[in-house]
Scaffold this active site. Structure first.
Site, PDB file in Angstrom:
ATOM      1  CB  SER A  76      -2.501  -3.065 -16.100  1.00  8.62           C
ATOM      2  OG  SER A  76      -3.413  -1.944 -16.729  1.00  8.62           O
TER       3      SER A  76
ATOM      4  CE1 TYR B 139      -7.067  -5.943 -14.643  1.00  8.51           C
ATOM      5  CE2 TYR B 139      -6.515  -3.505 -15.053  1.00  8.51           C
ATOM      6  CZ  TYR B 139      -6.327  -5.006 -15.339  1.00  8.51           C
ATOM      7  OH  TYR B 139      -5.609  -5.237 -16.559  1.00  8.51           O
TER       8      TYR B 139
END
Length: 268
Positions: free
Chosen positions: A142, A155
Site C-alpha cells: 500500500s 495498518y
C-alpha cells in the site's frame, strides 16, 4: 501473442472479493487457471460458479493468519494442481482507529494477515519455484507503507513490513540468479468496502483499474506497481522536506492526514 498468464496456475489470497476477485477474472481471461484462497466459503463458491465458463477455478478455505492452515492447504494445492506459477498475496484487513484504541487482538490479527501471512504463503511455495527456476510472487502492499497516517498506525506498520519483505525477496532471487519475478504493489486507497468512508482530494482508485494495473505489472515484470504515479514521489518529498514541512504541506494542505477521519470500513 499469448499472455504471460496463458497456461499458468495462479493463486490469489483474498481472491473472493474486491480486487482479488477482479484479478482472478483477468487471469482466467488471459488463459490462466485460478486457485482462490479466502475465508468466505460461500463467496468463493459464488465466484467459482460465476467464473466457471472462463476456465478452471479451485477454491480453498484458508485463514492466512494461521501458519498451520497455510502449510496444510499449500500441501493440498500442490497435490491437487501441481506447481504454482504465480502467487499473489492480496488478502488484507484494515482497522481504522487511533493506536491506543486498538485491542491487542486487532493488532496481532492485522500484523498476522497483512505482514506475516504474505511471508508464510510465499515461503510455502518458493522452494519449488527455486528448484524449477521459474515462478512469480506479487505482494499487494500500500502507499500507506510509504507514508504515515493518523488512525492507521497498525495498518501502516503492516504495509511497511510487506514492502521491506517483498523488495528484499526480489533482491534475494536476483542475487541467486533465479528466474523468479517479484512485484511489490503500492496503491493509494482503492474504492472497495475495505476503505468505506475514506475521503480524499486525490481520487480513490477504481477496483477494475487497480486489478488491471497489477496484472499488467506482473506481465511486464515490474519491480514496483504504484497507483497513482505520484505515489513514487512520497520518498522524494520526505527527503526534501523537514518532518514539520512534510506534515504541513503533504499531510495538512494535501489532506492526506484527514483521509481516515470519516472511515467506517467494510460492514461485517
Amino acid at each position: 501473442m499469448n499472455s504471460y498468464f496463458y497456461n499458468k496456475i495462479v493463486l490469489i489470497t483474498g481472491g473472493a472479493s474486491g480486487i482479488g476477485n477482479i484479478m482472478g477474472r483477468l487471469v482466467l481471461e488471459r488463459g490462466g487457471s485460478l486457485v482462490i484462497w479466502d475465508i468466505n466459503t460461500e463467496l468463493m463458491n459464488s465466484v467459482a460458479s460465476e467464473f466457471e465458463h472462463l476456465g478452471t477455478v479451485k477454491t480453498y478455505k484458508v485463514d492466512v493468519s494461521k501458519p498451520e492452515e497455510i502449510k496444510e492447504m499449500a500441501q493440498k494445492v500442490k497435490q491437487d494442481v501441481g506447481f504454482l506459477d504465480v502467487v499473489i498475496n492480496n488478502a488484507g484487513i484494515v482497522v481504522g482507529k487511533f493506536f491506543h484504541e486498538h485491542t491487542e487482538a486487532e493488532i496481532l490479527r492485522t500484523m498476522d494477515i497483512n505482514a506475516v501471512g504474505p511471508m508464510l504463503v510465499a515461503h510455502a511455495f518458493l522452494p519449488e519455484m527455486v528448484e524449477q527456476n521459474s515462478g512469480y510472487i506479487c505482494n499487494i502492499a500500500s502507499s500507506a507503507g510509504l507514508i504515515s497516517n493518523p488512525k492507521m498506525a497498525v495498518y501502516v506498520a503492516s504495509k511497511w513490513a510487506v514492502i521491506g519483505f517483498s523488495d528484499s525477496l526480489r533482491l534475494d532471487l536476483k542475487k541467486l540468479k533465479k528466474n523468479i519475478g517479484v512485484t511489490t504493489v503500492t496503491p493509494f486507497y482503492i474504492k472497495t468496502g475495505m476503505f468505506e468512508g475514506v475521503k480524499s482530494i486525490i481520487p480513490l482508485i477504481e477496483p477494475e483499474d487497480a486489478a488491471r494495473q497489477i496484472i499488467d505489472g506482473i506481465e511486464a515484470k515490474k519491480a514496483f506497481v504504484s497507483m497513482p504515479w505520484s505515489v513514487r514521489f512520497v520518498r522524494f518529498g520526505q527527503a526534501l522536506l523537514s518532518v514539520n514541512q512534510f506534515d504541513k504541506y503533504i499531510g495538512g494542505w494535501g489532506g492526506i492526514y484527514k483521509t481516515m477521519d470519516k472511515f467506517t470500513g467494510r460492514k461485517s
